[in-house]
Motif scaffolding. Structure first.
Motif, PDB file in Angstrom:
ATOM      1  N   GLY A 226       0.833  -1.187   0.000  1.00  0.00           N
ATOM      2  CA  GLY A 226       0.000   0.000   0.000  1.00  0.00           C
ATOM      3  C   GLY A 226       0.876   1.248   0.000  1.00  0.00           C
ATOM      4  N   ILE A 227       0.479   2.254  -0.782  1.00  0.00           N
ATOM      5  CA  ILE A 227       1.226   3.526  -0.766  1.00  0.00           C
ATOM      6  C   ILE A 227       1.063   4.134   0.624  1.00  0.00           C
ATOM      7  N   PRO A 228       2.181   4.475   1.283  1.00  0.00           N
ATOM      8  CA  PRO A 228       2.053   4.997   2.644  1.00  0.00           C
ATOM      9  C   PRO A 228       1.285   6.316   2.676  1.00  0.00           C
ATOM     10  N   GLU A 229       0.590   6.515   3.779  1.00  0.00           N
ATOM     11  CA  GLU A 229      -0.196   7.737   3.952  1.00  0.00           C
ATOM     12  C   GLU A 229       0.707   8.963   3.942  1.00  0.00           C
ATOM     13  N   ALA A 230       1.842   8.827   4.594  1.00  0.00           N
ATOM     14  CA  ALA A 230       2.763   9.972   4.682  1.00  0.00           C
ATOM     15  C   ALA A 230       4.192   9.511   4.440  1.00  0.00           C
ATOM     16  N   ILE A 231       4.959  10.417   3.831  1.00  0.00           N
ATOM     17  CA  ILE A 231       6.376  10.151   3.584  1.00  0.00           C
ATOM     18  C   ILE A 231       7.150  11.372   4.045  1.00  0.00           C
ATOM     19  N   SER A 232       8.209  11.153   4.802  1.00  0.00           N
ATOM     20  CA  SER A 232       9.096  12.290   5.078  1.00  0.00           C
ATOM     21  C   SER A 232      10.504  11.852   4.732  1.00  0.00           C
ATOM     22  N   GLY A 233      11.309  12.796   4.310  1.00  0.00           N
ATOM     23  CA  GLY A 233      12.650  12.414   3.904  1.00  0.00           C
ATOM     24  C   GLY A 233      13.573  13.609   3.872  1.00  0.00           C
ATOM     25  N   GLY A 234      14.859  13.332   3.862  1.00  0.00           N
ATOM     26  CA  GLY A 234      15.809  14.426   3.818  1.00  0.00           C
ATOM     27  C   GLY A 234      17.233  13.925   3.814  1.00  0.00           C
TER      28      GLY A 234
END
Lengths: 471, 471
Positions: A226-234
């Motif tokens: 499933g495509i995740p609800e939220a993505i954070s990255g850096g």
């Protein structure tokens, strides 16, 4: 005497091949091609391995057609080389003994998507990007992402992975079953649609990574996510490789389900700054991505931030906006092209090894020293959550001394990785280029592999000259 | 004529076995046992399969000793049956052709734990509980938990899993490498310590699930996990099986990284209430567990709660206190024993199948109808995150009609699962009991398995009579 025998064999082989091509032309018409350009393109290699074209290329449209081709070749003992997009790196599609290249790129149907079960069935020529485009509206995605937009059949054949493997696994983990045309021409379906099974030998896993030497993969049943609800990255800079590697170890040990954790060394960062117009500090840097709910993606980012700070790294600046993240990851994915800014006009030779994570810092540091001691230009990029890293060696391919130097460097790198309890390839595969390390890595396990090969392909017609070292 | 030949073979075989036992007694002294009690115990089976004892049992202490035993047996073509704790369910340790049982329970050393790499190396006789006790102070744990406290070698041999598989995978996923004594007596090390590799055929995965028919597993390199910071878990009742299964599908689709999601049908709940002195509503119920940080375990519980409510289930009551959770999961783990309260004095025969999750409700419902139509007492428990469920049939073993009825039921269950795109066993393995379903499930894939078996064990000395149906 030896020469005479070889000539005889060669003549014999050529007669058979001619015969086989006649039959194939009759059945496949202009989908059987023998022009030099097409033959050479199907023996594409990215290293200094010579281009060894097949005698003809057949563009197959179905499993049944592949079975027909294999049966015809098997009858006359003519080699078969499966071909997807030709993006493999170690001469996997070369035809050192000639034969018929089976181009599967026309087998590009997505047979079914079962959203409820998070799985799908595709033909082997479907590429990973094609699959993800198709899935866009379903809320699902296929996570395995090697650099190239490879065919899924080829990715299974080389046991490919990429930046998401630390969380989502490799082709070993996401392939549930296969359709394979065996060396006899028989069509076999392995595995199934159940998420696990204890029913007999794991033929699916045996075929994954067998590089076309045991059969031709024509269809795959794949697990989706499933495509995740939220993505954070850096990105997060570190004072040195060791600190960056320790941050990776801590992250994994703490059970933070990081989706991507990629190391770029200072040289690669410099290249990315130039190529992608960024201004990152030129120091070893981790690129990270966290998947989850809004709250958990944020929490993971914060936890990692604290780890980085403890180890003298940071600041870790993360983005939740898709646009800014895309810019970062485009830079990461363009790392290969960026590297050429370090030496315009050079040829880039990519090699990969994989070691236990505890050995990663040591292995990368020693490799950096080796690069600098030998005056090579060779940035390092790693899927470090798995202990896997790549070196891109930029050489002038017209200077034999440079080629020799690069070859010697790669040899030292592979021995170093194996010595540290690792492997000569984390995701590129063996092909022709790495066959010489198989004995060192597997010892008498190689005899077991040979016995299996011999039992399934007694005439050695399936992609000969790959994986197994010449004994 | 046939009889005469069989007699001759039998005499020949007995002569060889006597010879082999003489040699083994000389080398192993009283670690080579031939008493009827020990032989029978080593052919333990939990079904109606007859006890078929080996001719002798040798208690091995090292890989080298196992290699010695195998070499001696191989020379005289005497069968070898590897034995861990004897907890397998389908006659895996039976000796239908006699031979030597190699008891590996004395190979119980934990060779190394690499906390930084989250891996360890153990001898094959180490049990899962022994390993977890040993790991207690390291912050790590080994997640695979079949019902019994099985040996890790045996768990690899049957490709075991358990309640945590939905999140942590099965033995297929967590075994990084093996030491295997091949049918020739050669010692082969497969895999390695790198977290991934594309170097050649996946011999590790070939051995996992091969049930001792390709070699004797003597050591394992295992992947470990960090103990989660927080765990929350609880039970959630549903009006019917379909609603419970839909909650499972939604949970997985939403990417909630559930650690355990177990279905107990109303009959099993009734049994648990009696046995574990609980007062759960007698309706299909999910037992769940979530692992993560405090915040993420809570968030996962809340998300699941909302899903359950949407589907008419709930209330979902979850506990974060270890003591209360332990009580729940003890009840779950005691489900097997609890079932006997439904029919005291009966024999319990456990069988398992696994289907695509979208087919789970249909498969369980049809199976429940089959149970009731045939007047069987047979509660259902499932690792439903994987689509895997178990039926425990309680029979009076002195009533042949009941045995016949149960056998017929199991046969229908297995055909049903295979028909729905599933497998005849999700985690128990094939052994003797399920060999008859191999052809239906694998078709001509079985020929490929046979070719591999033939190439590695031409004399068929490794655990003969298992996996492969008699042709």
């Amino acid at each position: 005497m030896v020469v005479a025998f070889e000539q005889e064999l060669s003549v014999h082989s050529r007669t058979n091949t001619g015969l086989v091509i006649d039959v194939l032309e009759q059945q496949f018409g202009d989908r059987c091609q023998r022009s030099a350009a097409i033959r050479q393109q199907h023996a594409h290699t990215t290293t200094w391995l010579p281009n060894q074209p097949p005698d003809a290329v057949v563009f197959a449209k179905s499993t049944e057609e592949v079975a027909d081709i294999v049966r015809i070749c098997a009858t006359h003992r003519v080699p078969i080389i499966p071909f997807g997009t030709g993006s493999s790196l170690e001469g996997h599609v070369n035809a050192p003994e000639g034969g018929i290249s089976i181009d599967l790129s026309g087998m590009d149907r997505i047979v079914e998507v079962n959203a409820e079960d998070l799985d799908c069935r595709v033909e082997a020529g479907v590429t990973r990007k094609q699959l993800n485009s198709y899935l866009r509206d379903t809320g699902l995605f296929f996570p395995i992402d090697p650099g190239a937009d490879a065919s899924l059949g080829g990715m299974a054949a080389t046991r490919a992975s990429g930046t998401n493997a630390v969380r989502y696994g490799t082709m070993r983990d996401v392939v549930m079953g296969l359709t394979v045309v065996m060396p006899s021409g028989e069509i076999v379906r392995t595995g199934g649609r159940a998420r696990k099974s204890s029913a007999g030998y794991d033929l699916t896993r045996l075929m994954i990574g067998s590089e076309g030497t045991l059969g031709v993969i024509t269809e795959l049943q794949l697990r989706l996510n499933g495509i995740p609800e939220a993505i954070s990255g850096g990105v997060c800079p570190f004072p040195n490789i060791e600190a960056a590697c320790n941050a990776v170890i801590m992250t994994i040990q703490c059970g933070i389900p990081v989706a991507r954790i990629e190391l770029l060394d200072e040289l690669q960062i410099r290249a990315c700054n130039t190529y992608s117009k960024m201004s990152l500090p030129e120091t070893p840097t981790l690129f990270l991505e966290f998947h989850g709910t809004e709250a958990s993606a944020r929490e993971q980012s914060e936890l990692f931030s604290a780890i980085a700070e403890d180890l003298g790294g940071g600041p870790f600046v993360w983005e939740t906006e898709a646009e800014k993240r895309t810019k970062l990851w485009t830079a990461r994915h363009d790392a290969y092209w960026a590297a050429f800014t370090l030496r315009p006009g050079a040829k880039g030779v990519s090699t990969d090894v994989c070691v236990p994570i505890s050995k990663l810092a040591e292995c990368v540091e020693e490799t950096r020293r080796d690069i600098s001691d030998n005056g090579l230009v060779a940035p390092i990029v790693g899927h470090v959550g798995d202990g896997n890293f790549h070196v891109l060696i930029l050489v002038d391919e017209n200077t034999p001394r440079e080629i020799a130097q690069a070859e010697a460097f790669i040899e030292r790198l592979n021995w170093r990785a194996i010595q540290m309890g690792g492997t000569c390839t984390g995701e590129h595969g063996i092909g022709q280029g790495k066959a010489k390390y198989m004995m060192k890595e597997h010892g008498n396990g190689l005899d077991v592999m040979r016995a299996i090969k011999q039992s399934l392909d007694p005439d050695n017609i399936m992609n000969p000259g790959k994986i197994m070292p010449v004994s």
